[in-house]
Design a protein around this motif. Structure first.
Motif, PDB file in Angstrom:
ATOM      1  N   VAL A 204      37.921  50.746  35.247  1.00 24.03           N
ATOM      2  CA  VAL A 204      38.474  51.739  36.180  1.00 24.03           C
ATOM      3  C   VAL A 204      39.937  52.025  35.889  1.00 24.03           C
ATOM      4  O   VAL A 204      40.645  51.219  35.284  1.00 24.03           O
ATOM      5  N   ILE A 206      43.419  52.009  37.330  1.00 27.64           N
ATOM      6  CA  ILE A 206      44.013  51.243  38.423  1.00 27.64           C
ATOM      7  C   ILE A 206      44.596  52.158  39.494  1.00 27.64           C
ATOM      8  O   ILE A 206      44.416  51.923  40.697  1.00 27.64           O
ATOM      9  N   GLY A 209      41.292  54.512  40.842  1.00 27.53           N
ATOM     10  CA  GLY A 209      39.980  53.924  41.083  1.00 27.53           C
ATOM     11  C   GLY A 209      38.859  54.661  40.373  1.00 27.53           C
ATOM     12  O   GLY A 209      37.676  54.297  40.516  1.00 27.53           O
ATOM     13  N   SER A 384      44.381  42.157  44.562  1.00 24.45           N
ATOM     14  CA  SER A 384      45.173  43.389  44.622  1.00 24.45           C
ATOM     15  C   SER A 384      46.560  43.178  44.035  1.00 24.45           C
ATOM     16  O   SER A 384      47.118  44.080  43.404  1.00 24.45           O
ATOM     17  N   ALA A 387      46.353  43.599  40.325  1.00 30.50           N
ATOM     18  CA  ALA A 387      46.211  45.010  39.963  1.00 30.50           C
ATOM     19  C   ALA A 387      47.543  45.740  40.065  1.00 30.50           C
ATOM     20  O   ALA A 387      47.903  46.533  39.183  1.00 30.50           O
ATOM     21  N   GLN A 399      39.310  45.967  34.594  1.00 28.69           N
ATOM     22  CA  GLN A 399      38.007  45.663  35.181  1.00 28.69           C
ATOM     23  C   GLN A 399      38.057  44.245  35.729  1.00 28.69           C
ATOM     24  O   GLN A 399      38.877  43.417  35.321  1.00 28.69           O
ATOM     25  N   PHE A 403      37.611  45.184  41.519  1.00 32.46           N
ATOM     26  CA  PHE A 403      37.112  46.561  41.498  1.00 32.46           C
ATOM     27  C   PHE A 403      35.598  46.606  41.713  1.00 32.46           C
ATOM     28  O   PHE A 403      35.102  47.388  42.510  1.00 32.46           O
TER      29      PHE A 403
END
Length: 411
Positions: A204, A206, A209, A384, A387, A399, A403
């Motif tokens: 994905v 970041i 999304g 989180s 990320a 990934q 996610f």
């Protein structure tokens, strides 16, 4: 000094034999312990000051030399088989001779054994070797062409200690062979019946999304609880990894063909499958839009072949280098194959928001990627905070469980 050396060898080898970490390492551990056993036999011969030391398997009909070391002109060769009744090992197991004999000239019964005459045996020490079950495997012994007045109970005790170690090793070796046989049966069944399923995990962006790609992961129903990479490693030891990979890729081609996502399909393959054209043969036009993932450490020696295969292909597939950052990554190797993506291993991702050193390393990877035209994908993102830290470092794709977890594809 030699006695202390032998004791250290015995201690190390017996400690190693207490470990049994799992299916994959059974054969590897046995290979290591057999080498240790050879060293112990060598040390034993030196310490006992005997010309020859041997470990023999004794069956109902033959005695076969399993391991041997000698300084005599006429050697007792490993693999040599003789009729059991003609050997000193038979006499030792039958209990008709003492465990330690300093001069067989005083014992006409021993002097009459054919192989004692053939090898000029004058003195010997020998004891039975038993497996963990109590079953007799054979004999551990040593002999010399000279009479030895110093051989006695202490000599037999030392040989018995080595024989106990040999019995432990041989027990584990049999267990390893049995485990390998069971593994091979399941492997053959997997290849024959296609007991393979696939899961998908998205790659994905970041920031948004958005799903930018989908990695397809093999799942072997007959090897539950064993990681896929370990199944392939064990298959490699059994020279079956090519057959397994071929079946995985053939079934994966059907799975990928049924998917409708308009995003890149990431597929794990061996560098050899790219270099020898197997991927192009199996996937054909499906390679258009696919990303073939290879482990960075597996590229060594195949860089030129990979480049040739990429240049020769008329299909626009991409290359990703996986597990980047594990150990000492070879940046020159990565540059040489010019991948579109590098997938940074989770070891550099985990807790990156709490670790300045990891953030510094990731920033360096991002700079390297920008200067070489490579896109970075961070693997194993679970929080989180990780990320957010990756995004600040300039990583665009990722990934991990944060996610989405892998989900099984529809059959």
């Amino acid at each position: 000094m030699q006695a202390a050396f032998l004791q250290t060898k015995l201690h190390k080898a017996m400690s190693a034999l207490r470990e049994n970490p799992g299916l994959l390492s059974v054969l590897q551990a046995d290979l290591a312990s057999e080498e240790a056993l050879r060293e112990i036999i060598s040390a034993l011969r030196i310490h006992m000051r005997m010309e020859s030391v041997f470990l023999a398997e004794v069956g109902e009909v033959h005695r076969v030399v399993y391991l041997a070391e000698t300084s005599a002109a006429k050697s007792l060769a490993e693999g040599r088989a003789d009729p059991r009744e003609r050997t000193l090992s038979h006499a030792i197991l039958s209990g008709t001779v003492a465990e330690a004999v300093g001069d067989i000239d005083a014992n006409p019964q021993i002097r009459g054994i054919p192989l004692c005459r053939e090898f000029g045996v004058r003195s010997f020490v020998g004891v039975p070797v038993r497996l963990a079950s109590g079953e007799i495997f054979g004999v551990m012994g040593c002999f010399d062409s000279r009479p030895r007045s110093d051989l006695g109970q202490s000599s037999a005790d030392l040989i018995r200690l080595t024989a106990d170690l040999a019995g432990r090793h041989l027990t584990r070796l049999r267990q390893g062979n049995e485990a390998a046989s069971r593994f091979r049966q399941r492997l053959d069944q997997t290849i024959a019946t296609g007991a393979i399923r696939f899961a998908r995990q998205p790659v994905v962006e970041i920031a948004t999304g958005r799903v930018a790609g989908m990695e397809y992961l093999a799942r072997f129903s007959l090897f539950k609880g064993i990681p896929v990479n370990m199944v392939f490693e064990q298959a490699h030891l059994l020279a079956a990894d090519r057959d397994l990979e071929g079946e995985v890729l053939r079934r994966l081609s059907k799975t990928v063909a049924r998917q409708t996502e308009e995003c890149k399909a990431f597929v794990n393959v061996s560098p050899e499958a790219i270099a020898n054209g197997k991927c192009a043969e199996i996937f054909g036009a499906l390679l258009d839009g696919m990303v073939l993932e290879v482990l960075e450490e597996r590229l060594e020696g195949l860089e030129d072949d990979i480049r040739v295969a990429l240049a020769a292909s008329e299909l626009p597939f991409s290359l990703a280098v996986d597990d980047f950052g594990v150990g000492y990554s070879n940046l020159a190797r990565v540059v040489s194959v010019a991948p579109e993506f590098v997938k940074v291993d989770r070891s550099l991702v985990t807790s990156i928001d709490e670790d300045p050193a990891r953030r510094a390393l990731m920033s360096a990877v991002v700079r390297f990627a920008r200067e070489t035209g490579v896109q970075v994908i961070a693997e194993g993102v679970e929080r989180s905070g990780e990320a957010a830290a990756l995004s600040r470092a300039g990583v665009r794709l990722a990934q991990g469980y944060f996610f989405a977890r892998p989900t099984l594809c529809d059959d």
